[in-house]
Design a protein around this motif. Structure first.
Motif: not given
Length: 306
Positions: A141-146, A276-278
């Motif tokens: 999840s943190l990677l997605s936020c980044g 991709l992040a979603y």
């Protein structure tokens, strides 16, 4: 797993919340503080009527719990109720602003991220245990936020503020889990109203103009009754017989429906990187909840048989 009316109640609650951006966007021309002011006030009036007419037993029980509690527990109850009211009001204000002035995607992402942020805060503040697979889900999840932050810090920052404010609210309510949720919400809305009354001007709220605007009042009443109190009732009804874990999995319907509305109904667009992040956050949600499903299904079956 056999679906019951309790599963139906939970599904209905989160589907209703998922469609929340539609009536909220109808008020996009009004200041966020004006919408917040009347949403809190009308929700308080409706909830007070319900508590006084249909939940007197819960009111009496909560009063008895308070009188029987130690002095330190009373201080904790009052302090966390006040803090919870402040956090909930802040969350509502931020969400109104984000949906009407940033994007529906940003609001949806916030509530997709919120349960995992709640788990992280539960671990950090309350000492709750996290399994390794849950830690991996939080990392994803943190990677997605980044990934999202590299494109638009403002949008991601607003999403994180919405998610963090509600996650903090949920953590404060976990400490008060012995008390009736609806009674606590009523107390929190009362405190929020007392705080908002003198802050109407700084928030951009004009109560006189609001009461004279029939269209605004009708839509705000719909937000308060149909999209606040009704789904809350359904959620509490479901939690009465389903495990919190099962309801927690179903709650992801809320942001997923909102995401669909953002693209299909509101015509918002996203870059391949954002998509991709979603996708990563959805994977992290599945990863976070996957190991519990069999145990939760067994727990539900035992509760429903009781």
């Amino acid at each position: 797993m056999k679906l019951t009316r309790f599963h139906g109640a939970a599904l209905a609650a989160y589907l209703i919340w998922g469609f929340f951006p539609i009536p909220l966007r109808l008020l996009a021309g009004y200041p966020s503080g004006q919408i917040l002011y009347f949403r809190v006030l009308l929700a308080l009036v409706l909830l007070a009527g319900i508590l006084l007419l249909a939940r007197r037993g819960a009111l009496r029980a909560t009063g008895q719990q308070y009188r029987a509690a130690s002095a330190s527990e009373r201080r904790q109850l009052l302090g966390l109720t006040a803090l919870g009211g402040g956090l909930l009001t802040l969350n509502w204000l931020l969400f109104i602003y984000v949906v009407n002035h940033v994007s529906v995607q940003a609001g949806s992402f916030a509530y997709l991220l919120c349960p995992i942020l709640t788990a992280l805060l539960g671990w950090a503040v309350l000492g709750e245990r996290l399994r390794p697979v849950q830690g991996a889900a939080i990392g994803l999840s943190l990677l997605s936020c980044g990934m999202l932050a590299t494109g638009d810090w403002h949008t991601v920052g607003m999403s994180l503020l919405v998610a963090l404010s509600y996650a903090c609210y949920l953590v404060t309510q976990r400490v008060l889990r012995r008390y009736d949720k609806l009674v606590l919400l009523g107390a929190q809305l009362l405190l929020a109203t007392l705080v908002l009354l003198p802050l109407a001007g700084p928030l951009g709220a004009t109560p006189a103009a609001g009461w004279a605007d029939t269209r605004f009042l009708l839509i705000t009443a719909l937000l308060s009754a149909g999209f606040t109190v009704l789904p809350l009732f359904l959620n509490l009804y479901a939690l009465g017989r389903l495990s919190s874990g099962t309801v927690g999995v179903l709650m992801y319907l809320n942001p997923l429906v909102s995401f669909a509305l953002a693209f299909v109904y509101f015509g918002e667009t996203a870059t391949p990187g954002q998509l991709l992040a979603y996708g990563l956050i959805v994977v992290s949600v599945v990863l976070y909840n996957w190991p519990q499903r069999e145990a939760e299904a067994q727990s539900d079956a035992e509760r429903l048989a009781a």
